[in-house]
Write an enzyme that holds these catalytic residues in place. Structure first.
Site, mmCIF file in Angstrom:
data_model
loop_
_atom_site.group_PDB
_atom_site.id
_atom_site.type_symbol
_atom_site.label_atom_id
_atom_site.label_comp_id
_atom_site.label_asym_id
_atom_site.label_seq_id
_atom_site.Cartn_x
_atom_site.Cartn_y
_atom_site.Cartn_z
ATOM 1 N N GLY A 176 2.026 43.891 9.943
ATOM 2 C CA GLY A 176 1.603 44.582 9.562
ATOM 3 C C GLY A 176 0.823 45.458 8.629
ATOM 4 O O GLY A 176 0.507 46.381 8.215
ATOM 5 N N LEU A 214 9.397 53.309 15.378
ATOM 6 C CA LEU A 214 10.931 53.214 16.259
ATOM 7 C C LEU A 214 11.131 52.564 14.711
ATOM 8 O O LEU A 214 10.470 52.309 14.308
ATOM 9 C CB LEU A 214 11.538 51.669 17.090
ATOM 10 C CG LEU A 214 10.486 51.773 18.132
ATOM 11 C CD1 LEU A 214 10.747 50.770 18.854
ATOM 12 C CD2 LEU A 214 10.448 52.929 18.802
ATOM 13 N N LYS A 248 8.825 36.970 6.417
ATOM 14 C CA LYS A 248 10.256 36.295 7.177
ATOM 15 C C LYS A 248 10.742 35.474 6.168
ATOM 16 O O LYS A 248 9.741 34.910 5.558
ATOM 17 C CB LYS A 248 9.644 35.687 8.534
ATOM 18 C CG LYS A 248 9.323 37.092 9.832
ATOM 19 C CD LYS A 248 8.644 35.866 10.664
ATOM 20 C CE LYS A 248 8.397 36.427 11.841
ATOM 21 N NZ LYS A 248 8.049 35.977 12.871
ATOM 22 N N GLU A 286 6.707 39.071 20.602
ATOM 23 C CA GLU A 286 7.368 39.677 19.689
ATOM 24 C C GLU A 286 7.533 40.820 20.448
ATOM 25 O O GLU A 286 7.011 41.870 20.780
ATOM 26 C CB GLU A 286 6.606 40.295 18.076
ATOM 27 C CG GLU A 286 6.515 38.648 17.847
ATOM 28 C CD GLU A 286 5.463 39.541 16.183
ATOM 29 O OE1 GLU A 286 5.058 38.642 15.313
ATOM 30 O OE2 GLU A 286 4.925 40.371 16.088
ATOM 31 N N ARG A 302 0.300 31.204 18.501
ATOM 32 C CA ARG A 302 -0.230 29.494 17.568
ATOM 33 C C ARG A 302 1.919 29.283 17.771
ATOM 34 O O ARG A 302 2.190 30.125 18.461
ATOM 35 C CB ARG A 302 -0.224 30.281 16.250
ATOM 36 C CG ARG A 302 0.573 30.999 16.008
ATOM 37 C CD ARG A 302 -0.075 31.683 13.975
ATOM 38 N NE ARG A 302 2.061 32.256 13.760
ATOM 39 C CZ ARG A 302 1.858 33.315 13.619
ATOM 40 N NH1 ARG A 302 0.565 34.517 13.872
ATOM 41 N NH2 ARG A 302 3.026 34.292 13.128
ATOM 42 N N ARG A 348 13.337 29.751 4.700
ATOM 43 C CA ARG A 348 12.283 29.389 4.631
ATOM 44 C C ARG A 348 12.356 29.674 2.766
ATOM 45 O O ARG A 348 13.484 30.774 1.686
ATOM 46 C CB ARG A 348 11.208 30.257 4.319
ATOM 47 C CG ARG A 348 11.202 30.894 5.782
ATOM 48 C CD ARG A 348 9.987 32.004 6.176
ATOM 49 N NE ARG A 348 9.385 31.965 7.654
ATOM 50 C CZ ARG A 348 8.233 32.886 8.314
ATOM 51 N NH1 ARG A 348 7.775 33.014 7.281
ATOM 52 N NH2 ARG A 348 8.343 32.268 9.418
HETATM 53 C C1 MV4 Z 1 6.119 49.377 14.772
HETATM 54 C C2 MV4 Z 1 7.484 49.948 14.164
HETATM 55 C C3 MV4 Z 1 7.954 50.833 14.676
HETATM 56 N N1 MV4 Z 1 7.252 51.307 15.592
HETATM 57 N N2 MV4 Z 1 5.275 49.908 15.559
HETATM 58 C C4 MV4 Z 1 4.990 45.727 11.691
HETATM 59 C C5 MV4 Z 1 4.785 44.070 12.405
HETATM 60 C C6 MV4 Z 1 3.904 44.359 13.249
HETATM 61 N N3 MV4 Z 1 3.913 43.395 13.343
HETATM 62 C C7 MV4 Z 1 4.521 45.833 13.621
HETATM 63 N N4 MV4 Z 1 5.686 46.227 13.001
HETATM 64 C C8 MV4 Z 1 6.060 47.287 13.298
HETATM 65 N N5 MV4 Z 1 5.448 48.116 14.391
HETATM 66 C C9 MV4 Z 1 6.638 50.579 16.621
HETATM 67 N N6 MV4 Z 1 5.763 50.994 17.291
HETATM 68 C C10 MV4 Z 1 7.837 49.145 13.033
HETATM 69 C C11 MV4 Z 1 7.242 47.307 12.350
HETATM 70 C C12 MV4 Z 1 7.754 46.415 11.163
HETATM 71 C C13 MV4 Z 1 8.349 45.393 11.369
HETATM 72 C C14 MV4 Z 1 7.787 45.029 13.092
HETATM 73 C C15 MV4 Z 1 8.647 43.577 12.901
HETATM 74 C C16 MV4 Z 1 9.336 43.361 11.735
HETATM 75 C C17 MV4 Z 1 9.383 43.996 9.885
HETATM 76 C C18 MV4 Z 1 8.740 45.090 10.414
HETATM 77 C C19 MV4 Z 1 9.054 46.191 8.891
HETATM 78 C C20 MV4 Z 1 7.834 46.887 8.697
HETATM 79 C C21 MV4 Z 1 7.287 47.748 10.039
#
Ligand code: MV4
Length: 460
Positions: A176, A214, A248, A286, A302, A348
């Site tokens: 993030g 997305l 989370k 993920e 990890r 949690r």
């Molecule tokens: C994204 C997304 C939507 N579209 N990528 C946030 C954490 C990082 N691991 C990647 N993240 C995101 N990537 C695309 N192409 C939305 C998020 C995101 C998100 C992803 C997983 C869990 C919580 C989230 C909260 C906000 C945005």
């Protein structure tokens, strides 16, 4: 005797646990069950806690500030040398995904309980990670697997090809950090410039990449387990969509409502990717899941906070398996031996102010946990424990397992009702309310749900 082996012919007989809190205890338990000795380290802020609760060897390696203790590579390696530890388990957070630390550990003749240095470095570079996954046939978010150039026209063309909205991400970011959504072409140049500058400042690498954004995905992850002999399995999936500001709050396994025929090929592609890169130990892929499609975003190299929900459904002790993999042991199970049963949730429990979410430090005056069939509590706190303000606010993980998702929700409701932590404020009231929510009970929540729900819950 081969280099790196001790008198007994084992790679190591003592593990230094380079972490604190519940995960340090979880790792210690797994080590002892495998007949391994452990060494604990702590900061000055945690010294009292270790005095009170452990008969183990422990070393105080630095002040409360984690930079000078739990993140201090040299101090940890010195502690390992002084205590005769043959391996280091980094836990999660801190140095767990630090390729330089893994390398320094191995250069010191010790085993790093985690993947090889190259895998950590590859997955730390989110562009290299994406390229690796595409090569292995893992489905990814639409967008190039190369860094963005500086030329504005080219960037605009890439965004057009992907289709708005797009997201610009830093290759050195993740979790993030260092990302920006762009909804229309006239906002692209500025978003690019700002993210570029942030990346340069925060990650030491200015490299950026672009993806389709997305809008309403779920966050679903796949757990893998690999040995050093080319064997790899996946242990099912978890839904971690219930998060606030990338932290989370509740996780579950399996992710509800995912058809087997959709997830199976994704799981197999993850396993194939592990074989291709020679991955070892445990890891998490993920994904964002939207409209029946999985899109890879990142790989965590990890052990994760939420590993217990997969332990409950798969019946596999993931921490023991991770350590055995580091010992060079052959994976005992093949994919067809992995069967997931029932449903598991993890809450949690954080020491935090219910309104501001700021960490709440202080003394625990009373604590009692639920007990019974299908209930597990991973925690380091006890009556008289002083929660310090220096670290993560996680004080316990309440985990339940039951035959169905419906039963698991009931079991969690009862467990949350019984849980008592007094003297500090916690998010227990929030968790209790969340387990009464109808949309959550249906398993229809995306990554934005909790933050929306919180605005109405706090108003009430
Ligand atoms: C994204 C997304 C939507 N579209 N990528 C946030 C954490 C990082 N691991 C990647 N993240 C995101 N990537 C695309 N192409 C939305 C998020 C995101 C998100 C992803 C997983 C869990 C919580 C989230 C909260 C906000 C945005």
């Amino acid at each position: 005797m081969a280099a790196g082996f001790n008198e007994a012919g084992a790679l190591f007989d003592t593990v230094l646990i380079a972490n604190r809190g519940e995960i340090a205890l979880r790792i210690r338990r797994a080590c002892h069950e495998l007949g391994l000795k452990t060494v604990a380290i702590c900061s000055e802020a945690d010294r009292q806690a270790l005095h009170e609760e452990t008969a183990d060897t422990f070393l105080c390696i630095g002040p409360a500030n984690a930079t000078k203790s739990y993140l201090n590579k040299d101090a940890i390696l010195l502690a390992a040398r002084l205590t005769g530890a043959g391996a280091i388990h980094p836990g999660y957070g801190f140095l767990s995904e630090n390729a330089a630390f893994a390398e320094a550990t191995e250069n010191a003749g010790l085993v790093f309980i985690g993947p090889d240095v190259k895998s950590i470095a590859t997955m730390g570079d989110k562009i290299a990670a994406k390229r690796t996954m595409i090569a292995a046939g893992v489905p990814c978010v639409p967008g190039p697997d190369t860094a963005l150039p500086d030329d504005p026209e080219t960037i605009e063309r890439i965004a057009q090809e992907i289709g708005y909205p797009v997201i610009i991400k830093a290759a050195g970011g993740g979790g993030g950090r260092g990302m920006r959504v762009v909804h229309q072409p006239d906002a692209l140049r500025e978003a690019f410039a700002l993210t570029r500058e942030e990346a340069r400042q925060a990650f030491g690498s200015a490299a950026l990449y672009m993806e389709k954004f997305l809008e309403r995905p779920r966050h679903i992850e796949i757990q893998v387990l690999c040995d050093t002999h080319g064997n790899a399995v996946w242990l099912g999936h978890r839904d971690c969509s219930m998060q606030r500001r990338h932290q989370k709050v509740v996780e579950e396994a399996p992710a509800p409502g995912i058809p087997d025929e959709i997830i199976q090929p994704v799981g197999l592609a993850c396993v194939e990717a592990c074989r291709q890169i020679g991955y070892r130990g445990v890891g998490t892929f993920e994904f964002l899941y939207e409209d029946g499609r999985f899109c890879f975003i990142e790989m965590n190299t990890r052990l994760q906070v939420e590993h217990p929900v997969t332990e409950m459904t798969s019946g596999i002790d993931i921490v023991q398996a991770q350590i055995k993999s580091a010992q060079g042991k052959h994976l005992e199970l093949r994919q067809e031996d992995v069967t997931c049963n029932g449903h598991s949730f993890e809450c949690r429990i954080n020491a935090e102010d219910p309104d501001t979410f700021l960490p709440s430090a202080g003394s625990v005056t009373h604590v009692s946990w639920p007990e019974g069939e299908g209930i597990r509590v991973d925690t380091h706190i006890h009556e008289g424990y002083r929660v310090s303000p220096y670290y993560d606010s996680l004080i316990a993980k309440l985990i339940v397992h039951a035959p169905t998702r419906h039963d698991a929700i009931s079991r969690m409701r009862g467990a949350l009702a019984e849980a008592r932590v007094e003297g500090i404020s916690t998010n227990l009231p929030l968790l209790r309310a969340l387990f009464e929510d109808a949309a959550f009970a249906k398993g229809e929540t995306d990554i934005h749900y909790l933050e929306q729900w919180l605005t109405t819950w706090r108003a009430a």
